[in-house]
Design an enzyme around this catalytic site. Sequence first.
Site, PDB file in Angstrom:
ATOM      1  N   LEU A 186      11.503  23.421 -44.682  1.00 30.66           N
ATOM      2  CA  LEU A 186      12.506  22.724 -45.477  1.00 30.66           C
ATOM      3  C   LEU A 186      12.444  21.210 -45.336  1.00 30.66           C
ATOM      4  O   LEU A 186      13.228  20.500 -45.966  1.00 30.66           O
ATOM      5  CB  LEU A 186      13.904  23.221 -45.103  1.00 30.66           C
ATOM      6  CG  LEU A 186      14.154  24.716 -45.306  1.00 30.66           C
ATOM      7  CD1 LEU A 186      15.595  25.067 -44.937  1.00 30.66           C
ATOM      8  CD2 LEU A 186      13.861  25.138 -46.742  1.00 30.66           C
TER       9      LEU A 186
ATOM     10  N   GLY B 188      18.495  23.226 -39.205  1.00 33.41           N
ATOM     11  CA  GLY B 188      18.756  21.836 -38.860  1.00 33.41           C
ATOM     12  C   GLY B 188      17.880  21.359 -37.721  1.00 33.41           C
ATOM     13  O   GLY B 188      17.349  22.162 -36.948  1.00 33.41           O
TER      14      GLY B 188
ATOM     15  N   TYR C 157      20.693  12.125 -37.090  1.00 35.72           N
ATOM     16  CA  TYR C 157      21.473  13.354 -36.923  1.00 35.72           C
ATOM     17  C   TYR C 157      22.907  13.184 -37.425  1.00 35.72           C
ATOM     18  O   TYR C 157      23.359  13.926 -38.301  1.00 35.72           O
ATOM     19  CB  TYR C 157      21.476  13.788 -35.462  1.00 35.72           C
ATOM     20  CG  TYR C 157      22.165  15.114 -35.258  1.00 35.72           C
ATOM     21  CD1 TYR C 157      21.557  16.296 -35.681  1.00 35.72           C
ATOM     22  CD2 TYR C 157      23.427  15.187 -34.683  1.00 35.72           C
ATOM     23  CE1 TYR C 157      22.191  17.513 -35.530  1.00 35.72           C
ATOM     24  CE2 TYR C 157      24.069  16.401 -34.527  1.00 35.72           C
ATOM     25  CZ  TYR C 157      23.446  17.563 -34.947  1.00 35.72           C
ATOM     26  OH  TYR C 157      24.092  18.769 -34.801  1.00 35.72           O
TER      27      TYR C 157
END
Length: 257
Positions: free
Chosen positions: A42, A71, A155
């Site tokens: 991704l 993530g 982040y």
Amino acid sequence: MSIIVISGCATGIGAATRKVLEAAGHQIVGIDIRDAEVIADLSTAEGRKQAIADVLAKCSKGMDGLVLCAGLGPQTKVLGNVVSVNYFGATELMDAFLPALKKGHQPAAVVISSVASAHLAFDKNPLALALEAGEEAKARAIVEHAGEQGGNLAYAGSKNALTVAVRKRAAAWGEAGVRLNTIAPGATETPLLQAGLQDPRYGESIAKFVPPMGRRAEPSEMASVIAFLMSPAASYVHGAQIVIDGGIDAVMRPTQF
């Protein structure tokens, strides 16, 4: 049997969520770089496009749920990948899957944000603004040239922008009959956290960052909340961010909520 798509299903919160939802009788279509029904990277536009095509091929009659867990953390070597996975790896998938969700039974989606999403102000964050504008190359360049704070910026900035993206979709998704929420985990015992603890730049501060409850969360504790949000029991929960951090945010920001 309902069909639920989970990104980041191979480890951590995604794997725990898969376990809980499968035990409840749901069919899972997982997306990850390994150990998943759909293998995809991704961090690239091509990988996201292929993931979307492969999932839709497996869910031709629609899907009943979507959980976006994929993530990367601040210790990631290529910081541009953090914003690509955390933001575009969620927003592009949720937008592409909305038509399929509209065909589902009592459809719902949960997106994994972070307690760190509150660490930056959206309107004063050039990274978040670039992400919202869909400027992936610009966003990657911002974090890759941010110096020592690049990891934290990538982040927290990506999770901040992601939470805003979900909230801005609440009206349209509600009208479409699909509930959409985020959870904001605090420190959770996952491979992502362990990688952070082992990083000399972040390990010491992470280790000292102990919630009022005196421990870190287990992935199963996140999965149980996700399962609730996906269930009919949460039928009026929509557009919300549920903070699951053992009290850290309340201690750090008692007057901001």
